[in-house]
Scaffold this active site. Structure first.
Site, mmCIF file in Angstrom:
data_model
loop_
_atom_site.group_PDB
_atom_site.id
_atom_site.type_symbol
_atom_site.label_atom_id
_atom_site.label_comp_id
_atom_site.label_asym_id
_atom_site.label_seq_id
_atom_site.Cartn_x
_atom_site.Cartn_y
_atom_site.Cartn_z
ATOM 1 N N SER A 85 11.095 80.667 79.319
ATOM 2 C CA SER A 85 10.884 79.364 79.965
ATOM 3 C C SER A 85 9.560 79.261 80.732
ATOM 4 O O SER A 85 9.502 78.592 81.772
ATOM 5 C CB SER A 85 12.077 79.006 80.871
ATOM 6 O OG SER A 85 13.262 78.899 80.098
ATOM 7 N N GLY A 145 14.583 79.892 76.581
ATOM 8 C CA GLY A 145 14.965 78.580 76.070
ATOM 9 C C GLY A 145 15.939 77.821 76.955
ATOM 10 O O GLY A 145 16.531 76.823 76.531
ATOM 11 N N HIS A 149 12.767 91.157 69.714
ATOM 12 C CA HIS A 149 13.088 89.947 70.470
ATOM 13 C C HIS A 149 14.604 89.861 70.630
ATOM 14 O O HIS A 149 15.355 90.258 69.740
ATOM 15 C CB HIS A 149 12.550 88.720 69.731
ATOM 16 C CG HIS A 149 12.648 87.471 70.557
ATOM 17 N ND1 HIS A 149 13.831 86.802 70.723
ATOM 18 C CD2 HIS A 149 11.721 86.810 71.283
ATOM 19 C CE1 HIS A 149 13.624 85.761 71.530
ATOM 20 N NE2 HIS A 149 12.351 85.749 71.882
ATOM 21 N N LYS A 207 8.931 81.167 66.662
ATOM 22 C CA LYS A 207 10.282 81.370 66.130
ATOM 23 C C LYS A 207 10.398 80.705 64.759
ATOM 24 O O LYS A 207 9.420 80.672 64.013
ATOM 25 C CB LYS A 207 11.322 80.865 67.138
ATOM 26 C CG LYS A 207 11.062 81.413 68.548
ATOM 27 C CD LYS A 207 12.168 81.178 69.512
ATOM 28 C CE LYS A 207 11.799 81.791 70.858
ATOM 29 N NZ LYS A 207 12.866 81.696 71.844
ATOM 30 N N GLU A 226 16.598 87.554 70.317
ATOM 31 C CA GLU A 226 17.289 86.813 69.252
ATOM 32 C C GLU A 226 17.519 87.717 68.043
ATOM 33 O O GLU A 226 18.522 87.576 67.334
ATOM 34 C CB GLU A 226 16.477 85.558 68.889
ATOM 35 C CG GLU A 226 16.608 84.501 69.982
ATOM 36 C CD GLU A 226 15.423 83.559 70.113
ATOM 37 O OE1 GLU A 226 14.588 83.492 69.200
ATOM 38 O OE2 GLU A 226 15.334 82.888 71.163
ATOM 39 N N ASN A 273 5.232 82.409 70.567
ATOM 40 C CA ASN A 273 6.243 82.770 69.570
ATOM 41 C C ASN A 273 6.850 81.475 69.042
ATOM 42 O O ASN A 273 7.620 80.826 69.746
ATOM 43 C CB ASN A 273 7.307 83.647 70.253
ATOM 44 C CG ASN A 273 8.502 83.924 69.368
ATOM 45 O OD1 ASN A 273 8.463 83.678 68.160
ATOM 46 N ND2 ASN A 273 9.568 84.433 69.969
ATOM 47 N N GLU A 316 11.607 89.833 78.869
ATOM 48 C CA GLU A 316 12.199 88.512 78.651
ATOM 49 C C GLU A 316 13.693 88.551 78.978
ATOM 50 O O GLU A 316 14.499 88.984 78.135
ATOM 51 C CB GLU A 316 12.022 88.085 77.191
ATOM 52 C CG GLU A 316 10.585 87.974 76.746
ATOM 53 C CD GLU A 316 10.454 87.047 75.548
ATOM 54 O OE1 GLU A 316 9.673 86.092 75.632
ATOM 55 O OE2 GLU A 316 11.148 87.267 74.535
HETATM 56 P P1 PGA Z 1 10.958 80.182 75.671
HETATM 57 O O1 PGA Z 1 11.060 81.448 74.682
HETATM 58 O O2 PGA Z 1 9.557 80.164 76.205
HETATM 59 O O3 PGA Z 1 11.241 78.987 74.774
HETATM 60 O O4 PGA Z 1 11.978 80.365 76.721
HETATM 61 C C1 PGA Z 1 10.404 82.650 74.995
HETATM 62 C C2 PGA Z 1 10.656 83.647 73.903
HETATM 63 O O5 PGA Z 1 11.756 83.660 73.326
HETATM 64 O O6 PGA Z 1 9.765 84.454 73.572
#
Ligand code: PGA
Length: 250
Positions: free
Chosen positions: A209, A169, A93, A11, A95, A9, A163
């Site tokens: 992560s 992140g 997601h 983003k 976010e 992803n 997640e």
């Molecule tokens: P990350 O993000 O691997 O940077 O923690 C995962 C995600 O948001 O799908």
């Protein structure tokens, strides 16, 4: 036999220059033993799909509107993504749940639209840190799963990504036991909903992560069929070892 899935992803990262990472990944994994999905920003989907036309890698998007077309300025529909060459779309997601106040109902509608357009819906769910600390994780996961999964969902057209919001992140990851507990719950809830064979075939990803240094340990956890990777999917030298780790776990 279920193929595991390494999904990236990107983003809101990446312009034309970053397409070189997709070419590098395709070169490094000419005949991958797992499925690979890269979800760049929508602006790059057409070019990324063209670059991977002769490769098993799939290109996906990061969101879609529930309607196929209409007066929705700034939005992109599932049929448009399919037309652009996408084979999948990430939905719900955290976010988007947070920044755009997306509800489980809306995510379910979007997933139904994705299915109607022939796209795989990668439906994300996960608890916040406050919910985990209040011992609400399993309730939150169960209600998100039931409410965001449309009746059109099957093992072939749906992937679920667990997640934890607090792991995205941040460099923090749950313990293996915590991931196993949630994935085990998801598998049994899916069995009630779809029947055991379909539930067993539906891919459950862990995300938050994931990096080369923890991938092997995570892929060893029961009911983890792959990963949804953010930061470490942006550069092929980081994502490639994650793909290799998943291949070796398969
Ligand atoms: P990350 O993000 O691997 O940077 O923690 C995962 C995600 O948001 O799908």
């Amino acid at each position: 036999m279920k193929r595991k899935l390494a999904a990236g992803n990107w983003k809101m990262n990446g312009t034309n220059a970053r397409l070189a990472e997709i070419t590098a990944l395709a070169t490094a994994h000419p005949a991958p033993g797992v499925d690979i999905l890269i979800c760049p920003p929508a602006t790059l989907v057409v070019q990324a799909a063209a670059l991977t036309a002769d490769h098993a890698m799939m290109i996906g998007a990061q969101d879609c509107h529930p309607a196929p077309s209409g007066a929705h300025t700034g939005d992109i529909s599932a049929p448009m993504l399919a037309d652009a060459g996408a084979g999948a779309v990430i939905l719900g997601h955290s976010e988007r749940r947070e920044n755009h106040h997306e509800t489980n109902d809306l995510i379910s509608e979007k997933a139904r639209a994705a299915h109607a357009a022939g796209l795989i819906a990668v439906i994300c769910l996960g608890e916040t840190l406050a919910q985990r600390e209040a011992a609400q994780t399993l309730d939150v996961i169960a209600s998100q799963m039931h409410a965001s999964l449309p009746d059109s969902a099957s093992a072939a057209n749906t992937v679920i990504a667990y997640e934890p919001v607090w792991a995205i992140g941040t460099g923090l990851t749950p313990t293996s036991a915590q991931i196993a507990e949630v994935h085990g719950l998801l598998r049994s809830l899916l069995a009630e909903r779809l029947g055991a064979p379909e539930a067993a075939a539906l891919r459950l990803l862990y995300g938050g992560s994931v990096k080369p240094s923890n991938a092997l340990e995570i892929f060893d956890i029961p009911n983890v069929d792959g990963a949804l990777v953010g930061g470490a999917s942006l550069k092929s030298p980081d994502f490639s070892p994650i793909i290799t780790a998943l291949e070796s776990a398969s």
